[in-house]
Design a protein around this motif. Structure first.
Motif, short mmCIF file in Angstrom:
data_model
loop_
_atom_site.label_atom_id
_atom_site.label_comp_id
_atom_site.label_asym_id
_atom_site.label_seq_id
_atom_site.Cartn_x
_atom_site.Cartn_y
_atom_site.Cartn_z
N GLY A 9 0.80 -1.23 0.00
CA GLY A 9 0.00 0.00 0.00
C GLY A 9 0.83 1.28 0.00
O GLY A 9 0.68 2.14 -0.88
N PRO A 10 1.75 1.41 0.99
CA PRO A 10 2.55 2.65 1.04
C PRO A 10 3.36 2.88 -0.23
O PRO A 10 3.53 4.00 -0.68
N LEU A 11 3.86 1.74 -0.83
CA LEU A 11 4.66 1.87 -2.05
C LEU A 11 3.78 2.37 -3.20
O LEU A 11 4.16 3.27 -3.96
N LYS A 12 2.57 1.78 -3.30
CA LYS A 12 1.64 2.21 -4.35
C LYS A 12 1.27 3.69 -4.14
O LYS A 12 1.18 4.45 -5.10
N ASP A 13 1.06 4.06 -2.86
CA ASP A 13 0.71 5.46 -2.57
C ASP A 13 1.81 6.41 -3.02
O ASP A 13 1.57 7.52 -3.47
N PHE A 14 3.06 5.92 -2.90
CA PHE A 14 4.20 6.76 -3.27
C PHE A 14 4.33 6.87 -4.78
O PHE A 14 4.51 7.96 -5.32
N VAL A 15 4.21 5.72 -5.45
CA VAL A 15 4.43 5.70 -6.91
C VAL A 15 3.23 6.28 -7.66
O VAL A 15 3.38 7.10 -8.55
N MET A 16 2.04 5.84 -7.28
CA MET A 16 0.82 6.30 -7.98
C MET A 16 -0.21 6.77 -6.96
O MET A 16 -1.13 6.02 -6.62
N PRO A 17 -0.02 7.95 -6.43
CA PRO A 17 -0.96 8.42 -5.41
C PRO A 17 -2.37 8.59 -6.01
O PRO A 17 -2.51 9.03 -7.14
N VAL A 18 -3.34 8.22 -5.23
CA VAL A 18 -4.74 8.38 -5.64
C VAL A 18 -5.39 9.38 -4.68
O VAL A 18 -5.21 9.28 -3.46
N THR A 19 -6.09 10.33 -5.23
CA THR A 19 -6.74 11.31 -4.37
C THR A 19 -8.25 11.28 -4.59
O THR A 19 -8.72 10.81 -5.62
N ARG A 20 -8.97 11.75 -3.59
CA ARG A 20 -10.43 11.86 -3.75
C ARG A 20 -10.85 13.24 -3.28
O ARG A 20 -10.18 13.84 -2.41
N PRO A 21 -11.92 13.77 -3.84
CA PRO A 21 -12.36 15.11 -3.41
C PRO A 21 -13.07 15.03 -2.06
O PRO A 21 -13.80 14.07 -1.80
N VAL A 22 -12.80 16.01 -1.22
CA VAL A 22 -13.49 16.10 0.07
C VAL A 22 -14.20 17.45 0.10
O VAL A 22 -13.56 18.50 -0.04
N ASN A 23 -15.52 17.40 0.26
CA ASN A 23 -16.28 18.66 0.31
C ASN A 23 -16.26 19.22 1.73
O ASN A 23 -17.10 18.86 2.55
N ALA A 24 -15.32 20.10 1.99
CA ALA A 24 -15.24 20.70 3.34
C ALA A 24 -16.41 21.65 3.55
O ALA A 24 -16.94 21.76 4.66
N VAL A 25 -16.77 22.37 2.50
CA VAL A 25 -17.94 23.25 2.56
C VAL A 25 -18.75 22.94 1.30
O VAL A 25 -18.21 22.87 0.20
N ASP A 26 -20.06 22.72 1.49
CA ASP A 26 -20.84 22.16 0.39
C ASP A 26 -22.10 23.00 0.13
O ASP A 26 -23.15 22.76 0.71
N GLY A 27 -21.96 24.02 -0.68
CA GLY A 27 -23.13 24.80 -1.12
C GLY A 27 -23.81 25.60 -0.02
O GLY A 27 -25.03 25.62 0.06
N ILE A 28 -23.02 26.25 0.81
CA ILE A 28 -23.61 27.01 1.94
C ILE A 28 -23.89 28.46 1.52
O ILE A 28 -23.08 29.10 0.88
N SER A 29 -25.07 28.94 1.92
CA SER A 29 -25.45 30.34 1.66
C SER A 29 -25.95 30.97 2.96
O SER A 29 -26.66 30.32 3.72
N PHE A 30 -25.57 32.18 3.20
CA PHE A 30 -26.15 32.96 4.31
C PHE A 30 -25.76 34.43 4.14
O PHE A 30 -24.81 34.75 3.42
N ASP A 31 -26.53 35.27 4.78
CA ASP A 31 -26.24 36.71 4.83
C ASP A 31 -26.07 37.10 6.29
O ASP A 31 -26.79 36.59 7.15
N ILE A 32 -25.16 38.01 6.56
CA ILE A 32 -25.01 38.53 7.92
C ILE A 32 -25.10 40.05 7.85
O ILE A 32 -24.40 40.69 7.05
#
Lengths: 329, 266
Positions: free
Chosen positions: A25-48
């Protein structure tokens, strides 16, 4: 009134590396890293609106700090727009910085080795605060935050509570229109928390400074912020007053009745029995604004009532209940 | 502009004051660093007493090269090294975020608030070696040589600051950059010696993508009237322009990385 802060369908996506298991696993991560998107903020709306005090709340990883970073110009949104004082905070970072104050609970902006007053002086120069304004603000803030006893002392000799008071005072030295606070009471003792909360409440009331506060301590929000924005998994969960939060999440008041002797079966209009036996009975009351006297008038005429206790659920309880129900689901 | 310059100068003053709070520690640092370098230079001197020259360079010429290298490096590193070497901690610990909410360029804040007077030992040693070697080498005091000496030192300082900035900027994108400083210092140590003694690929590297050859070897070779491989008659102009060109490259690279900054901790 025009919004001082506006978030429209704001999203922030980070790429996170996927760790593969197994011996290779660690070797594969080093040679061919795979990433995935993480939605830290997802379509938030507000007014202050100007002068509001808003608590921004959510569990760890909910996207609170990411939103604060976008509003303060540290990060740009992946989608949607943020506007602070009518500007794009990242594109006009320096201009934005001049009109906001930011306090990070876990990172100091004070000069560790120098007396506190030197950090204030540096702040004056950096924000180009006119001398008369600085003198007046410094005198006010030193008095309000009771800093005079240690203002000449090197910051490294101050306690955490003293440092946080100083951080907040410094963030207000240039009369910012908005004050962002990222967990300002973290690690403080009860007395220091109380000082900070009262001060922020006062600043919001008297100076009209808009306050945006992220915290884990819900008492901060109860004491400072009439409005609450709750997020989870990057999504907006709730935006409104604390009273509205109770209604939205179905939080109910708990009524405890204590009788002189076992009253037998007790029934109250629209109240749900919630346990108790013998002389003590518990009920959950719907949030229908009925006066307690009205509810109790339904008791039988001969009931020898000794004591009545009404427990209003705190914000912490409401939110804990919500998250626990989410986890168990 | 005047306000910004005054603020940057004030940041430097604050930093100097904090260092002067611990005078004994400062003196010990100066001495330790000067002795550390003097030890390395003494070993080079010993080799030269045995073999006479290194690649045709005598001890006074080598002393001039070492002095120039140390002085140019110290002038650049005193503004950049200590704080920018910590860049990955600054990024991962979230300190960089606190710089971005201030109305000032974060690089300028880091550089001027981290101005390090602990390089006093380097500067004294470097200047001392140059001052000792100059008369031994019978270099004429002309406008040209003085300009090349001063300009070459400024260029060396800019190369140092630029290389350190470029490496530090990597931390904005990668989160980690400390290992790159290790590689940088490996090449930096090579650049103490005349580039002509190395194999051709190293010479090319030191005169192109890793422009540390311009820190001392090229300007000193020009001052000594020695031929410079690959550069020939352009050596003087190359020595003077390498620093500013590195600074421009560092400026754009820092901006490129800053635009891609995605926050550190929290």
């Amino acid at each position: 009134m025009t919004a001082i802060i506006r978030a429209e369908h704001v999203a922030k996506i980070f790429r996170q590396q996927v760790r593969r298991s197994g011996m290779l696993g660690p070797l594969k991560d080093f040679v061919m890293p795979v990433t995935r998107p993480v939605n830290a903020v997802d379509g938030i709306s507000f007014d202050i609106e100007p002068g509001e005090a808003v608590g921004y709340l959510g569990p760890n990883g909910a996207g609170k700090s990411t939103m604060i970073k976008m509003l303060t110009g540290i990060l740009a949104p992946s989608a949607g727009t943020v506007s602070v004082l009518g500007r794009n905070p990242q594109a006009q970072r320096v201009l934005n910085a001049r009109q906001i104050g930011v306090v990070f609970g876990q990172r100091t902006q004070l000069w560790w080795e120098l007396p506190l007053i030197e950090s204030f002086e540096l702040h004056r120069r950096m924000y180009r605060v006119p001398a008369s304004v600085y003198q007046r603000n410094r005198a006010d803030l030193v008095e309000m935050m009771e800093l005079s006893a240690f203002i000449e002392r090197p910051v490294r000799h101050l306690s955490l509570g003293q440092r946080m008071r100083a951080e907040i005072a410094m963030a207000l030295m240039h009369d910012p229109k908005i004050l962002f606070l990222d967990e300002p009471t973290i690690g403080l003792d009860v007395v220091a928390k109380d000082v900070v909360r009262k001060f922020l409440s006062r600043i919001n009331r008297e100076r009209g400074t808009t306050i945006i506060l992220t915290t884990h301590d819900l008492q901060d929000i109860e004491e400072i912020c009439p409005r609450l924005i709750m997020v989870d998994d990057g999504k907006l969960l709730f935006d409104g007053t604390i009273a509205a939060l109770r209604v939205t999440f179905g939080a109910r008041r708990r009524l405890t009745l204590e009788f002189a002797q076992d009253p037998g079966h007790v029934e109250l209009d629209r109240a749900e029995p919630a346990g108790g036996e013998g002389v003590q009975r518990l009920f959950l009351l719907p949030d229908d604004q009925r006066p307690l006297l009205h509810i109790l008038s339904a008791l039988k005429a001969g009931a020898d009532l000794r004591d009545v206790r009404l427990h209003e659920p705190g914000i912490e309880e409401i939110i804990r209940t919500h998250y626990q129900s989410k986890v168990s689901a | 502009m005047r306000d910004t310059l005054s603020l940057l100068f004030y940041l430097m003053r604050l930093r100097v004051r904090t260092r002067l709070e611990f005078r004994a520690a400062l003196l010990i640092t100066w001495l330790a660093q000067a002795f550390g370098y003097a030890g390395i230079f003494a070993s080079i001197w010993l080799i030269l007493t045995r073999f006479g020259t290194i690649g045709g360079w005598t001890w006074p010429q080598m002393a001039f090269l070492l002095g120039f290298h140390t002085l140019g490096y110290a002038l650049g590193a005193c503004f950049t090294l200590v704080q920018l070497r910590r860049m990955e901690d600054i990024v991962l610990g979230g300190e960089f975020d606190t710089l971005l909410v201030r109305p000032l360029n974060p690089w300028a804040y880091l550089v001027f608030s981290g101005f390090n007077i602990e390089y006093g030992g380097h500067i004294a040693l470097g200047a001392g070696l140059v001052a000792w070697a100059w008369p031994q080498l019978s270099i004429a005091w002309t406008t040209d040589t003085c300009l090349l000496l001063a300009g070459g030192l400024v260029s060396a300082a800019l190369i140092t600051a630029s290389m350190i900035t470029i490496i530090a900027a990597c931390a904005l994108v990668l989160g980690r950059a400390r290992y790159l400083f290790g590689i940088y210092f490996d090449f930096w140590e090579l650049s103490r010696y005349p580039a002509s003694i190395f194999a051709a690929p190293f010479q090319v590297a030191l005169l192109s993508i890793i422009p540390l050859g311009y820190m001392a070897y090229v300007p000193v070779a020009v001052l000594l009237g020695r031929p410079v491989p690959y550069l020939g008659a352009f050596a003087e102009i190359a020595a003077l322009s390498a620093g500013p060109l590195s600074a421009v490259a560092a400026f754009f690279f820092w901006r490129f990385c800053l635009k891609r900054y995605q926050g550190g901790g929290g």
